[in-house]
Design an enzyme around this catalytic site. Sequence first.
Site, PDB file in Angstrom:
ATOM      1  N   HIS B  75       0.849  -1.202   0.000  1.00 44.36           N
ATOM      2  CA  HIS B  75       0.000   0.000   0.000  1.00 44.36           C
ATOM      3  C   HIS B  75       0.883   1.251   0.000  1.00 44.36           C
ATOM      4  O   HIS B  75       0.682   2.168  -0.802  1.00 44.36           O
ATOM      5  CB  HIS B  75      -0.929  -0.007   1.213  1.00 44.36           C
ATOM      6  CG  HIS B  75      -1.582   1.323   1.491  1.00 44.36           C
ATOM      7  ND1 HIS B  75      -2.547   1.847   0.672  1.00 44.36           N
ATOM      8  CD2 HIS B  75      -1.394   2.230   2.474  1.00 44.36           C
ATOM      9  CE1 HIS B  75      -2.934   3.030   1.145  1.00 44.36           C
ATOM     10  NE2 HIS B  75      -2.238   3.289   2.240  1.00 44.36           N
ATOM     11  N   ASP B 104       8.081  21.762 -26.104  1.00 44.54           N
ATOM     12  CA  ASP B 104       8.162  20.419 -25.507  1.00 44.54           C
ATOM     13  C   ASP B 104       9.215  20.497 -24.413  1.00 44.54           C
ATOM     14  O   ASP B 104       9.741  21.580 -24.132  1.00 44.54           O
ATOM     15  CB  ASP B 104       8.525  19.355 -26.563  1.00 44.54           C
ATOM     16  CG  ASP B 104       7.992  17.978 -26.153  1.00 44.54           C
ATOM     17  OD1 ASP B 104       8.102  17.625 -24.959  1.00 44.54           O
ATOM     18  OD2 ASP B 104       7.461  17.256 -27.009  1.00 44.54           O
ATOM     19  N   GLU B 255      12.258  12.576   0.243  1.00 44.04           N
ATOM     20  CA  GLU B 255      11.154  11.968  -0.506  1.00 44.04           C
ATOM     21  C   GLU B 255       9.805  12.543  -0.075  1.00 44.04           C
ATOM     22  O   GLU B 255       8.920  12.784  -0.892  1.00 44.04           O
ATOM     23  CB  GLU B 255      11.182  10.441  -0.311  1.00 44.04           C
ATOM     24  CG  GLU B 255       9.982   9.693  -0.861  1.00 44.04           C
ATOM     25  CD  GLU B 255       9.883   9.711  -2.382  1.00 44.04           C
ATOM     26  OE1 GLU B 255      10.912   9.929  -3.044  1.00 44.04           O
ATOM     27  OE2 GLU B 255       8.772   9.526  -2.887  1.00 44.04           O
ATOM     28  N   HIS B 303      12.930  10.429  12.169  1.00 41.63           N
ATOM     29  CA  HIS B 303      12.270   9.129  12.012  1.00 41.63           C
ATOM     30  C   HIS B 303      12.899   8.092  12.938  1.00 41.63           C
ATOM     31  O   HIS B 303      12.474   6.948  12.967  1.00 41.63           O
ATOM     32  CB  HIS B 303      12.375   8.653  10.564  1.00 41.63           C
ATOM     33  CG  HIS B 303      11.731   9.578   9.587  1.00 41.63           C
ATOM     34  ND1 HIS B 303      10.406   9.469   9.232  1.00 41.63           N
ATOM     35  CD2 HIS B 303      12.209  10.651   8.912  1.00 41.63           C
ATOM     36  CE1 HIS B 303      10.102  10.433   8.369  1.00 41.63           C
ATOM     37  NE2 HIS B 303      11.181  11.168   8.160  1.00 41.63           N
ATOM     38  N   LYS B 331       4.168  29.589   4.137  1.00 35.48           N
ATOM     39  CA  LYS B 331       3.414  29.279   2.915  1.00 35.48           C
ATOM     40  C   LYS B 331       1.914  29.325   3.186  1.00 35.48           C
ATOM     41  O   LYS B 331       1.146  29.905   2.418  1.00 35.48           O
ATOM     42  CB  LYS B 331       3.799  27.892   2.399  1.00 35.48           C
ATOM     43  CG  LYS B 331       5.119  27.879   1.710  1.00 35.48           C
ATOM     44  CD  LYS B 331       5.270  26.642   0.845  1.00 35.48           C
ATOM     45  CE  LYS B 331       6.442  26.863  -0.082  1.00 35.48           C
ATOM     46  NZ  LYS B 331       6.342  26.294  -1.376  1.00 35.48           N
TER      47      LYS B 331
END
Lengths: 349, 613
Positions: B75, B104, B255, B303, B331
């Site tokens: 998941h 492009d 990430e 983490h 922001k």
Amino acid sequence: MFNRPHLAVFVALLALFGALLIVGCNPDNPQSILDAKGPVAQRQLDLYWIIFWMALFVFVVVGGGLLYTVIRFRRRPGQGIPAQVHGNTKLEIGWTVVPAIMLAVIAVPTVISQFYISNAPSGDQLQINVTAHQWWWEVQYPDSGVVTANELHVPVGMTVSVELTSADVLHSFWVPKLAGKMDIFPGKTTSMWFRADEVGEYFGQCAEFCGESHAWMRFRVITDTPEDFEAWTASQLAQAAKPATPEATAGAGLFLSKACIQCHSTTPGVPTAGFPYPAPNLTHFGGRTTMAAGIMEMNAANLREWLSDPNEVKPGNIMAKEARAYTDPASALSSDDIDNLVAYLQGLR
Amino acid sequence: MASIAGVFRRPTHPAGVWGWITTVDHKKIGALYGVTAFFFFMVGGLEALVMRIQLARAGQDVVSPEVFSQLFTMHALTMIFLGVMPLSAAFFNLIVPLMIGARDVAFPRLNAFSYWLFLFGAIVLQSGWLLGGSPNTGWFAYAPLTSNSFSPGNGMEFYIVGLGVLGISSVAAALNFIVTIINMRAPGMTLMRMPVFIWMTLITSFLLITAFPVITVGLIELYFDRTFGMNFFNAAAGGDVVLWQHLFWFFGHPEVYILILPAMGIVSEVLPTFSRKPLFGYEVVVLSGIIIGFMGWAVWSHHMFTVGLGPIANSVFALTTMFIAIPTGVKIFNWIATMWGGSISFKTPLLFSVGFIAMFIIGGLSGVMHSIAPSDAQQQDTYFVVAHIHYVLFGGSLFAIFSGIYYWFPKATGRMLDDRIGQVNFWLTMIGFNLAFFPMHFLGLDGMPRRQYTYSSDMGWDIWNFVSTIGGLILGVAVLVFLFNFFLSLRKGEIAGNDPWDGRTLEWSISSPPPEYNFATIPTVHGRDAFWEEKYGHGGKVPAGVSPEEGHQGGIHMPSPSYLPLIASLGLSIAAYGLIYSFAVSVVGAVIALAAIYGWALEPAAEPAGRES
């Protein structure tokens, strides 16, 4: 910006949100972190409440501002192009500096508390060494020589220093009401400390994913009065009780003949017979309050369920995969065998 | 040329499916990315629903613990690498050239190569479902659970090789966008006149090319451990299991910003358009994006607050993490100030963007709570963290992506997505999302660890798990409503015209869908919000028609289609499967890939016959 009625509405809103958020949790739940029973968990909870109320305040102010903005400035019929405002330096500085100050305020107790929970206070300490296995806990008291599994007895009010290591994969030691987590690694030791301020039974659980039965790797911390702890230590150091009934005697025979004893030691102070796999010491197994790593109450019915099909109770466990009784049909346990083993194991007090 | 034309002839305007297979048109590649990624988003959603049903009540047996482990691993991998990242890539492809006034991307064939490699990498990663078991160690795959002794079978190989292939795809795409944005902006579009979405694409691309090498090192070490018996993560032989965690999160935290920065870019385009005001504090929004990207490298150990790195490391990483709250908060304040004093039109894109801000405030605040290292030791690895990541990745990234889909669908297809169905879509998403994920905060505080396949009823976790499952099912319905809207509007939607939203940026100055060459004449940019300035006064005119110079040179030159990017990526994917099953296959795949790349280098710039514009 706020006049008095506005302020009242704001405070009421804050209180309402806070109340809603708080009633979502039940501190009576066995693993609630909102019900600290020792100084480490209390420090962590105090910090939690500081940041909780700060966060709630910010949420109500900023979220309220967002809501007000989208309602107040919704497009109205016939409205022209609004003023093309590109920015405002004073505002930018303001909403950079104010959060920075709030964060600086919370940073101080954060750092102080981090050092507090990382360093056990000096003075009288009980040392406990815990080795985590897939999916159970080996518990050793190096000072007294007691060895047990899945239940830690500690004296109330005494600092407990725990050294942790793993025999296989990563695990994490967590007793929510007493202290936050400490991860456990193979090949090195980590340590943490806690103190329980009330006599009671506290739920613990492995908190780092450790394979198939991660969900079933639980344990208990049981706090005793100093006298009870003395008595418990003495009882753990005693030899295993002799079987008292014919069933138990038969069970003791099965414990040998089915080769249970190759892995499960019944000698006090010996962590695990260990051949070929590590397994909990069962010398005083019947005296524990729970079984199968804190996941079921210790009683005959549960023991029966466990011995009948351990893989059903704890999928993937080594006993179900490797023990002769479960792999060799010729050695399978009959219903009577299981009754006898239950009698024997319950008698091991 | 004629002698080798048989090998190197470029396809000439193939129609139908071959047109898609050989395309190098950034718009078509964007559409391929979008459709593929949305398919995998639904796969990831189904995986989540199975888990939610399993957890709806205590002690259920809907799936086995082994399957449950594969589900939560896949998941996360599916949603992150095959859902949100490529959905962002779809917007990069579709929008970046249009917004900067280019015809492009810089390397059209490399762009096709990135897409095909993404598709094949996705297939490698998912192939465990059919080939004997998917990875089952959680998406961050902590050693030594990933070793051969604890994870036999090929599950971890699909993880290693799949992520490796996807990494090549991402890095190739990111390099392409960096070069495109730096070199191919229309005249006059200085860096500080670029739309914020372009800025966020640029920052994200830099994060991609710097983050993926780190995880690649980890993946190669893990592959060597598993395949050649090396000992990087084998503690018994002197390896270090914590090394994996550092490598993983040194990639893993950037990430997270790779997932959220494009979303912030989308919201920064939608809010001004629907408020009819320029973005408030453009410079500050851009700068805070750069700071967030940069600081993403300095917080990875948050983490790892329970790893026992010591009070000094924990304190430092707590402080750096808190610091990130400042540019993030800036922001949010600027977005609200953008709407302040505006003329806000409540179309679906705006609803999703406002929903993004609201949900991101909650996710951001719980993020600050996690930065408090000592109390995070209680929240770590509980459902509180699961709630947090979904508030930033779903309430954040995916809300913004839905906003972007509703916003740019008319540009891509020429038709509007139905706004009434869109409103239903939004409110179902909002309600389902909060029902599914808010109770997870309570579960975390009530001590429920993540990644357990079931729980016993004496823990007090039943009710919120049940509520969460109901929310998950409502989210499933919301996605179905979106799909219905998508297919309905694709066929019967209202014709959009060039500029349905009164847009501010260059893509709204051309037809919907844009012609293959995008801009007949490359526009000259005189300020930020170039198209708005043209419409309302200050800027120069966006020119129409082909410029005389290009007319003299035989019209607009566009790159020709090519099948070599597909063959090169196919070769690499065969080589990747070979790493799992047999090195001989790898050699074959590598030869195919090398031959294709060689052909790619020698391929004539256009088909021999030449072509007219």
